[in-house]
Design a protein around this motif. Sequence first.
Motif: not given
Length: 149
Positions: A135-138, A141
């Motif tokens: 995901n673009s936001i860790d 993930d």
Amino acid sequence: MPPAAPAKKTGGKVALIIVLVVLLVLCPCLGLAGWAVWRVADAGRDATRTPSTSAPALPPALPSDAPPSAAPTPDEEFARGDCVVNDGSEDDAELRKVPCGPNTYQVLLRIPATTDGDRCETLAPQATANYVHDNSIDLFDYVLCLKKR
């Protein structure tokens, strides 16, 4: 004649206050700078890693005897014990929950906040594949350690 009044010693108190203010401002700044350096170094190390060769990174698309269901939603959560099939390709997996049966993959472990698929080798050695959700936001993930049924 009365005794002389003791001299006021305000210089030491002022110096102590100045030192405390400097420390209160400097410590968070140093901590933030250290954290930023650590994140940059960690990101560089992740970029140079090579993928694992012991298990396919993504399960290949398999025919399924399960009836087709609605398309998976991006917010679909996969948990330990769920069974999935890959409706996409090995390079662009699209996992879908299905009832457990032949030609499905069972989720053995979900590892949050990482994209390191190699962790399945040590945390779930019986896994035959893994799925990495980046995901673009860790924080969002995760890695799924999967076992073919």
